[in-house]
Design a protein around this motif. Structure first.
Motif, mmCIF file in Angstrom:
data_model
loop_
_atom_site.group_PDB
_atom_site.id
_atom_site.type_symbol
_atom_site.label_atom_id
_atom_site.label_comp_id
_atom_site.label_asym_id
_atom_site.label_seq_id
_atom_site.Cartn_x
_atom_site.Cartn_y
_atom_site.Cartn_z
ATOM 1 N N GLY A 229 0.298 -1.435 -0.012
ATOM 2 C CA GLY A 229 -0.233 0.142 -0.123
ATOM 3 C C GLY A 229 0.769 1.052 -0.034
ATOM 4 O O GLY A 229 0.416 2.319 -0.054
ATOM 5 N N ASP A 230 1.821 1.362 0.313
ATOM 6 C CA ASP A 230 3.218 2.520 0.185
ATOM 7 C C ASP A 230 3.269 3.101 -1.377
ATOM 8 O O ASP A 230 4.158 3.318 -1.343
ATOM 9 C CB ASP A 230 3.995 2.169 0.991
ATOM 10 C CG ASP A 230 4.942 1.277 0.201
ATOM 11 O OD1 ASP A 230 4.976 0.335 -0.508
ATOM 12 O OD2 ASP A 230 6.018 0.830 1.031
ATOM 13 N N LYS A 231 2.920 2.533 -2.721
ATOM 14 C CA LYS A 231 2.819 1.969 -3.999
ATOM 15 C C LYS A 231 4.197 1.587 -4.635
ATOM 16 O O LYS A 231 4.553 2.168 -5.617
ATOM 17 C CB LYS A 231 2.847 3.705 -3.945
ATOM 18 C CG LYS A 231 1.334 4.926 -3.018
ATOM 19 C CD LYS A 231 1.151 5.808 -3.747
ATOM 20 C CE LYS A 231 0.157 7.172 -2.804
ATOM 21 N NZ LYS A 231 0.207 8.307 -3.540
ATOM 22 N N THR A 232 4.715 0.832 -3.822
ATOM 23 C CA THR A 232 6.317 0.389 -4.317
ATOM 24 C C THR A 232 6.226 -0.804 -4.461
ATOM 25 O O THR A 232 5.175 -1.622 -4.027
ATOM 26 C CB THR A 232 7.602 0.879 -3.204
ATOM 27 O OG1 THR A 232 7.615 -0.142 -1.956
ATOM 28 C CG2 THR A 232 7.380 2.113 -2.694
ATOM 29 N N MET A 245 15.956 -4.163 -3.856
ATOM 30 C CA MET A 245 15.588 -3.143 -4.766
ATOM 31 C C MET A 245 14.347 -2.479 -4.593
ATOM 32 O O MET A 245 13.561 -3.343 -4.126
ATOM 33 C CB MET A 245 15.549 -4.610 -6.465
ATOM 34 C CG MET A 245 15.500 -2.941 -7.734
ATOM 35 S SD MET A 245 15.157 -4.462 -9.030
ATOM 36 C CE MET A 245 16.837 -5.374 -9.409
ATOM 37 N N THR A 246 13.757 -1.594 -4.844
ATOM 38 C CA THR A 246 12.718 -1.309 -5.235
ATOM 39 C C THR A 246 12.403 0.184 -6.061
ATOM 40 O O THR A 246 12.892 0.875 -6.753
ATOM 41 C CB THR A 246 13.089 0.423 -3.445
ATOM 42 O OG1 THR A 246 12.617 -0.760 -2.751
ATOM 43 C CG2 THR A 246 11.181 0.912 -3.421
ATOM 44 N N LEU A 247 11.107 -0.570 -6.317
ATOM 45 C CA LEU A 247 9.926 -0.020 -8.094
ATOM 46 C C LEU A 247 9.205 0.499 -7.674
ATOM 47 O O LEU A 247 8.216 1.017 -7.153
ATOM 48 C CB LEU A 247 9.550 -1.338 -8.898
ATOM 49 C CG LEU A 247 10.467 -2.462 -8.683
ATOM 50 C CD1 LEU A 247 10.228 -3.442 -10.060
ATOM 51 C CD2 LEU A 247 12.104 -1.368 -9.675
ATOM 52 N N ARG A 248 9.214 1.938 -7.519
ATOM 53 C CA ARG A 248 8.683 3.400 -8.438
ATOM 54 C C ARG A 248 7.522 3.220 -9.721
ATOM 55 O O ARG A 248 8.865 3.401 -10.198
ATOM 56 C CB ARG A 248 9.410 4.395 -7.112
ATOM 57 C CG ARG A 248 9.162 4.249 -5.743
ATOM 58 C CD ARG A 248 9.974 5.162 -5.346
ATOM 59 N NE ARG A 248 9.900 4.609 -3.988
ATOM 60 C CZ ARG A 248 11.020 4.475 -3.246
ATOM 61 N NH1 ARG A 248 12.627 4.324 -4.122
ATOM 62 N NH2 ARG A 248 11.540 4.049 -1.860
ATOM 63 N N GLY A 249 6.660 3.531 -9.276
ATOM 64 C CA GLY A 249 5.885 4.384 -10.771
ATOM 65 C C GLY A 249 4.685 4.314 -10.121
ATOM 66 O O GLY A 249 3.620 4.852 -10.665
#
Length: 463
Positions: A229-232, A245-249
């Motif tokens: 739910g933190d959008k990542t 690894m952290t993917l954001r978008g």
């Protein structure tokens, strides 16, 4: 019968009941003048039909009306079900009618083999052990339960999370299968089935509810991916417990995530109504495609196995299917807009499947490649035939008595002893096609699926 009005359709008593109900309804809703005129015309004055008697008739008209509406809906539902059954009969083949059915053509029948109950709250997720006849479920009651799906027995209850368990998956380093779980308590936990499901590691790093987890690739590796739910989207090394690894978008809660069989791609679904295809094969991961088309939250996503390519290529208007060595050619997504969409690698929607009457919560491709199965809040399980333009060829009505929250297919066992989860490519090891690999009809497909529900039950549908 009171009054001068008569009816050819009703008996005298029924007409009298209707007249009294009309007067009582009008008076109860403040339409006294109209009620008075009707009383006079029917000769039902106060001395004949007093206020005390009228009180008994106040809600009768409304009850009769709603009963008629319910009956009309039942008739429509039965007609729809009849159409579906006729379609199934029309599409039946000698193979599908055979007792010794080809596993590539197997679809779940209305009656489950087992209905397993022990959870005290909503079941959110289910996962099959890749080798044994164990299946795990996670619930709002904070527990994970391990069942033997063949015997229909509860084996153990695992406690550790402090809030709802939202997703589960088996996988991990080769020769060392682990069970991963994620929760509303913001953590991911790893459990060791070989050591009485002891909690061997807790992964923390998300800033919100962790809604989905999957082992990367064919499940036999060190990486785990999570959505939150933190959008990542985060990638974890299960040996060290570190986030690598952290993917954001995404602009909203990421509801679901899955990995391609070779571990080169990820697919994610979000509250922002989009689906994103991520290429994680290189040193700099990138959002390769963003798919836009759903009109509400996208709840679930799945990569199509190469076995489905020949059917999906036709839907996409391709002259020949993509190579089987390519693992991210087609995808399926389900949404709260009640639809399922099929996409190609360019992010083009090649087909929208319409049939569910409520939110679509789970999708899984048949290991044989011909079918897509879905579960939804309309309490049904639906089977879509990709060889017939995505036609719905089976509906398991009332698969549960409440919303169906999750759906998984037992891993497919092949002759070399390996297993591929969720309808993956047969005869692959870490996503790399093996020379002379068995075809679906030669492989030992486990014709077993499991569903969980708000009704707190686990159901096993098996051949």
């Amino acid at each position: 019968m009171s009054g001068a009005l008569t009816s050819r359709a009703l008996t005298g008593r029924q007409a009298d009941e209707l007249h009294k109900s009309l007067i009582a309804y009008l008076e109860a809703n403040g339409l006294t003048s109209t009620a008075g005129v009707l009383r006079t015309e029917l000769s039902l004055e106060e001395d004949v039909f007093d206020a005390c008697t009228a009180k008994k008739y106040e809600t009768l008209l409304e009850k009769k009306w709603t009963s008629v509406v319910r009956l009309q809906k039942k008739v429509m539902d039965l007609e729809s079900r009849n159409d579906i059954l006729r379609s199934e009969i029309d599409n039946a083949t000698p193979t599908s009618l055979s007792r010794h059915q080809d596993p590539t053509s197997w679809l779940p029948k209305p009656k489950p083999r087992h209905t397993l109950e022990s959870h005290r709250d909503i079941i959110h997720c289910v996962a099959f052990h890749p080798t044994y006849t164990s299946v795990a479920t996670g619930s709002d009651d904070l527990t994970i339960k391990i069942w033997d799906w063949e015997l229909g027995e509860l084996e153990r209850t695992i406690k550790g999370h402090t809030r709802a368990v939202l997703d589960l998956d088996y996988g991990g380093p080769r020769g060392g299968t682990l069970l991963a779980s994620c929760s509303s308590d913001l953590t991911i936990k790893l459990w060791d089935p070989a050591n009485d499901y002891q909690n061997i590691r807790t992964l923390a790093g998300h800033d919100h509810i962790v809604s989905a987890i999957r082992f990367v690739g064919s499940g036999a590796g060190d990486l785990l991916v999570s959505a939150s739910g933190d959008k990542t989207i985060k990638m974890w090394n299960v040996n060290t417990g570190y986030c690598v690894m952290t993917l954001r978008g995404h602009m909203g809660w990421v509801r679901d995530v899955c990995s391609s069989l070779d571990g080169h791609f990820l697919l994610s679904a979000s509250n922002d109504h989009t689906i994103r295809l991520w290429d994680i094969s290189g040193p700099s991961p990138e959002n390769k495609v963003t798919m836009i088309g759903h009109e509400n939250v996208t709840k679930c996503c799945a990569f199509a196995p190469p076995a489905s390519y020949r059917y999906l290529a036709s839907l996409a208007g391709l002259k020949k299917p993509p190579p089987l060595s390519s693992t991210a050619e087609f995808m399926a997504t389900g949404s709260r807009d009640k639809t399922i969409k099929l996409w190609d690698a360019r992010g083009i929607c090649v087909k929208t499947l319409i049939g569910h009457d409520n939110w679509v919560n789970a999708l899984v491709f048949h290991p044989g490649g011909k079918y897509l199965l879905s579960a939804a809040d309309d309490k049904t399980l639906r089977c879509w035939d990709l060889s017939q333009d995505g036609k719905c060829v089976r509906v398991v009505e009332g698969a549960h008595s409440h919303f169906v929250t999750c759906l998984r297919w037992a891993p497919t066992s092949v002759k070399d002893g390996s297993a591929i989860s969720d309808g993956g490519t047969l005869g692959q090891d870490n996503g790399t096609p093996k020379k002379g690999a068995p075809t679906p009809s030669e492989a030992q497909i486990r014709c077993v699926i499991a569903t969980g529900s708000v009704d707190m039950a686990l159901r096993i549908f098996a051949n």
